[in-house]
Design a protein around this motif. Structure first.
Motif, PDB file in Angstrom:
ATOM      1  N   GLU A  13       0.831  -1.206   0.000  1.00 53.23           N
ATOM      2  CA  GLU A  13       0.000   0.000   0.000  1.00 53.23           C
ATOM      3  C   GLU A  13       0.868   1.260   0.000  1.00 53.23           C
ATOM      4  OE1 GLU A  13      -2.562  -0.289   3.391  1.00 53.23           O
ATOM      5  OE2 GLU A  13      -3.784  -1.873   2.508  1.00 53.23           O
ATOM      6  N   ALA A  14       1.937   1.241   0.786  1.00 50.98           N
ATOM      7  CA  ALA A  14       2.832   2.403   0.846  1.00 50.98           C
ATOM      8  C   ALA A  14       3.518   2.645  -0.497  1.00 50.98           C
ATOM      9  CB  ALA A  14       3.873   2.209   1.947  1.00 50.98           C
ATOM     10  N   VAL A  15       3.968   1.572  -1.131  1.00 43.74           N
ATOM     11  CA  VAL A  15       4.628   1.705  -2.438  1.00 43.74           C
ATOM     12  C   VAL A  15       3.630   2.189  -3.487  1.00 43.74           C
ATOM     13  CG1 VAL A  15       5.738   0.425  -4.309  1.00 43.74           C
ATOM     14  CG2 VAL A  15       6.469   0.067  -1.956  1.00 43.74           C
ATOM     15  N   ASP A  16       2.417   1.644  -3.479  1.00 45.49           N
ATOM     16  CA  ASP A  16       1.389   2.080  -4.436  1.00 45.49           C
ATOM     17  C   ASP A  16       1.066   3.568  -4.257  1.00 45.49           C
ATOM     18  OD1 ASP A  16       1.233  -0.452  -5.502  1.00 45.49           O
ATOM     19  OD2 ASP A  16      -0.610  -1.010  -4.439  1.00 45.49           O
ATOM     20  N   THR A  17       0.962   3.987  -3.015  1.00 37.49           N
ATOM     21  CA  THR A  17       0.681   5.397  -2.734  1.00 37.49           C
ATOM     22  C   THR A  17       1.815   6.278  -3.241  1.00 37.49           C
ATOM     23  OG1 THR A  17      -0.616   4.807  -0.794  1.00 37.49           O
ATOM     24  CG2 THR A  17       0.204   7.065  -0.902  1.00 37.49           C
ATOM     25  N   PHE A  18       3.052   5.865  -2.993  1.00 34.38           N
ATOM     26  CA  PHE A  18       4.203   6.635  -3.465  1.00 34.38           C
ATOM     27  C   PHE A  18       4.229   6.713  -4.988  1.00 34.38           C
ATOM     28  CE2 PHE A  18       8.522   6.601  -5.150  1.00 34.38           C
ATOM     29  CZ  PHE A  18       8.960   7.836  -4.704  1.00 34.38           C
ATOM     30  N   VAL A  19       3.962   5.600  -5.647  1.00 33.39           N
ATOM     31  CA  VAL A  19       3.987   5.577  -7.119  1.00 33.39           C
ATOM     32  C   VAL A  19       2.921   6.508  -7.692  1.00 33.39           C
ATOM     33  CG1 VAL A  19       3.572   4.108  -9.141  1.00 33.39           C
ATOM     34  CG2 VAL A  19       5.069   3.320  -7.316  1.00 33.39           C
ATOM     35  N   LYS A  20       1.717   6.486  -7.103  1.00 35.16           N
ATOM     36  CA  LYS A  20       0.656   7.389  -7.571  1.00 35.16           C
ATOM     37  C   LYS A  20       1.067   8.844  -7.391  1.00 35.16           C
ATOM     38  CE  LYS A  20      -3.171   4.257  -6.604  1.00 35.16           C
ATOM     39  NZ  LYS A  20      -4.286   3.963  -5.696  1.00 35.16           N
ATOM     40  N   SER A  21       1.629   9.147  -6.235  1.00 35.35           N
ATOM     41  CA  SER A  21       2.058  10.517  -5.963  1.00 35.35           C
ATOM     42  C   SER A  21       3.178  10.940  -6.918  1.00 35.35           C
ATOM     43  CB  SER A  21       2.531  10.633  -4.516  1.00 35.35           C
ATOM     44  OG  SER A  21       3.027  11.925  -4.254  1.00 35.35           O
ATOM     45  N   TYR A  22       4.137  10.066  -7.108  1.00 33.79           N
ATOM     46  CA  TYR A  22       5.267  10.367  -7.993  1.00 33.79           C
ATOM     47  C   TYR A  22       4.799  10.562  -9.427  1.00 33.79           C
ATOM     48  CZ  TYR A  22       9.655  10.006 -10.469  1.00 33.79           C
ATOM     49  OH  TYR A  22      10.723  10.256 -11.291  1.00 33.79           O
ATOM     50  N   THR A  23       3.881   9.723  -9.887  1.00 37.47           N
ATOM     51  CA  THR A  23       3.360   9.837 -11.257  1.00 37.47           C
ATOM     52  C   THR A  23       2.656  11.176 -11.453  1.00 37.47           C
ATOM     53  OG1 THR A  23       3.108   7.447 -11.399  1.00 37.47           O
ATOM     54  CG2 THR A  23       1.839   8.772 -12.964  1.00 37.47           C
ATOM     55  N   THR A  24       1.834  11.545 -10.491  1.00 35.41           N
ATOM     56  CA  THR A  24       1.127  12.828 -10.568  1.00 35.41           C
ATOM     57  C   THR A  24       2.114  13.987 -10.572  1.00 35.41           C
ATOM     58  OG1 THR A  24      -0.779  11.893  -9.438  1.00 35.41           O
ATOM     59  CG2 THR A  24      -0.605  14.284  -9.460  1.00 35.41           C
ATOM     60  N   ALA A  25       3.117  13.909  -9.716  1.00 35.23           N
ATOM     61  CA  ALA A  25       4.120  14.978  -9.646  1.00 35.23           C
ATOM     62  C   ALA A  25       4.908  15.073 -10.954  1.00 35.23           C
ATOM     63  CB  ALA A  25       5.062  14.744  -8.474  1.00 35.23           C
ATOM     64  N   ALA A  26       5.298  13.935 -11.502  1.00 29.79           N
ATOM     65  CA  ALA A  26       6.051  13.939 -12.759  1.00 29.79           C
ATOM     66  C   ALA A  26       5.239  14.554 -13.892  1.00 29.79           C
ATOM     67  CB  ALA A  26       6.484  12.521 -13.116  1.00 29.79           C
ATOM     68  N   GLN A  27       3.955  14.212 -13.950  1.00 31.65           N
ATOM     69  CA  GLN A  27       3.095  14.789 -14.982  1.00 31.65           C
ATOM     70  C   GLN A  27       2.934  16.295 -14.781  1.00 31.65           C
ATOM     71  OE1 GLN A  27      -0.382  12.371 -14.442  1.00 31.65           O
ATOM     72  NE2 GLN A  27       0.333  10.775 -15.834  1.00 31.65           N
ATOM     73  N   GLY A  28       2.820  16.714 -13.527  1.00 29.92           N
ATOM     74  CA  GLY A  28       2.710  18.146 -13.231  1.00 29.92           C
ATOM     75  C   GLY A  28       3.956  18.909 -13.632  1.00 29.92           C
ATOM     76  N   TRP A  29       5.120  18.360 -13.302  1.00 28.29           N
ATOM     77  CA  TRP A  29       6.379  19.027 -13.675  1.00 28.29           C
ATOM     78  C   TRP A  29       6.528  19.092 -15.187  1.00 28.29           C
ATOM     79  CZ3 TRP A  29       8.415  22.099 -10.476  1.00 28.29           C
ATOM     80  CH2 TRP A  29       8.459  21.824  -9.116  1.00 28.29           C
ATOM     81  N   GLN A  30       6.107  18.031 -15.879  1.00 31.36           N
ATOM     82  CA  GLN A  30       6.178  18.032 -17.342  1.00 31.36           C
ATOM     83  C   GLN A  30       5.280  19.118 -17.924  1.00 31.36           C
ATOM     84  OE1 GLN A  30       8.193  16.186 -19.352  1.00 31.36           O
ATOM     85  NE2 GLN A  30       7.410  17.387 -21.048  1.00 31.36           N
ATOM     86  N   ALA A  37       8.312  26.566 -21.524  1.00 34.01           N
ATOM     87  CA  ALA A  37       8.999  26.595 -22.824  1.00 34.01           C
ATOM     88  C   ALA A  37       8.141  27.299 -23.878  1.00 34.01           C
ATOM     89  CB  ALA A  37       9.331  25.178 -23.272  1.00 34.01           C
ATOM     90  N   ASP A  38       6.848  27.017 -23.877  1.00 34.18           N
ATOM     91  CA  ASP A  38       5.952  27.670 -24.837  1.00 34.18           C
ATOM     92  C   ASP A  38       5.910  29.184 -24.620  1.00 34.18           C
ATOM     93  OD1 ASP A  38       5.372  25.195 -25.891  1.00 34.18           O
ATOM     94  OD2 ASP A  38       3.395  25.030 -24.942  1.00 34.18           O
ATOM     95  N   TYR A  39       5.826  29.592 -23.351  1.00 39.48           N
ATOM     96  CA  TYR A  39       5.808  31.024 -23.048  1.00 39.48           C
ATOM     97  C   TYR A  39       7.121  31.690 -23.459  1.00 39.48           C
ATOM     98  CZ  TYR A  39       5.854  35.421 -20.553  1.00 39.48           C
ATOM     99  OH  TYR A  39       5.956  36.750 -20.246  1.00 39.48           O
ATOM    100  N   SER A  40       8.242  31.040 -23.191  1.00 42.23           N
ATOM    101  CA  SER A  40       9.539  31.603 -23.565  1.00 42.23           C
ATOM    102  C   SER A  40       9.656  31.782 -25.076  1.00 42.23           C
ATOM    103  CB  SER A  40      10.674  30.700 -23.066  1.00 42.23           C
ATOM    104  OG  SER A  40      10.680  30.655 -21.671  1.00 42.23           O
ATOM    105  N   LYS A  41       9.209  30.774 -25.808  1.00 40.58           N
ATOM    106  CA  LYS A  41       9.250  30.849 -27.271  1.00 40.58           C
ATOM    107  C   LYS A  41       8.370  31.991 -27.775  1.00 40.58           C
ATOM    108  CE  LYS A  41       8.310  28.170 -31.424  1.00 40.58           C
ATOM    109  NZ  LYS A  41       7.742  26.949 -31.972  1.00 40.58           N
ATOM    110  N   LYS A  42       7.153  32.071 -27.239  1.00 40.26           N
ATOM    111  CA  LYS A  42       6.219  33.121 -27.647  1.00 40.26           C
ATOM    112  C   LYS A  42       6.775  34.505 -27.304  1.00 40.26           C
ATOM    113  CE  LYS A  42       2.026  34.713 -25.882  1.00 40.26           C
ATOM    114  NZ  LYS A  42       0.845  34.492 -25.087  1.00 40.26           N
TER     115      LYS A  42
END
Length: 117
Positions: A13-30, A37-42
């Motif tokens: 359960e702890a590993v699953d919770t961490f993976v969900k959190s990490y996935t969400t964070a990675a998508q947010g950072w992306q 990058a889009d704003y800088s280009k514009k």
């Protein structure tokens, strides 16, 4: 006595919770990186377009008017982008914490029950 099955379940359960959190964070950072990058280009393209317009101006008054309009629109664009990014950072934090809400609530309830007993 130590229950290995229960410990294994809690660990999973702890590993699953961490993976969900990490996935969400990675998508947010992306998403934040892409937006930045889009704003800088514009912004760079707008600056080049402004410089081209400015180089064709024949009078000081027209140059000042053009420069004033450019600075105003650049500032407004920056404020809008900063607001958007701050909302994205807030959403990132909320999303990264969300998988931990249920386990923390469960642990808090268990701790309260143990203290009350």
């Amino acid at each position: 006595m130590f229950n290995f099955d229960e410990a294994n379940k809690k660990g999973k359960e702890a590993v699953d919770t961490f993976v969900k959190s990490y996935t969400t964070a990675a998508q947010g950072w992306q998403a934040i990186a892409t937006e930045t990058a889009d704003y800088s280009k514009k912004s760079f393209e707008n600056g080049l377009a402004h410089f081209e317009k400015l180089s064709g101006v024949k009078s000081v008054e027209a140059a000042l008017e053009l420069q004033t309009a450019f600075v105003k629109s650049s500032y407004e664009g920056f404020v809008a982008e900063a607001t958007k990014l701050s909302e994205m950072y807030a959403d990132l934090a909320k999303g990264a914490y969300k998988p931990y809400e249920a386990p923390v609530a469960k642990a808090t309830a268990a701790a309260k029950a143990a203290v009350a007993a």
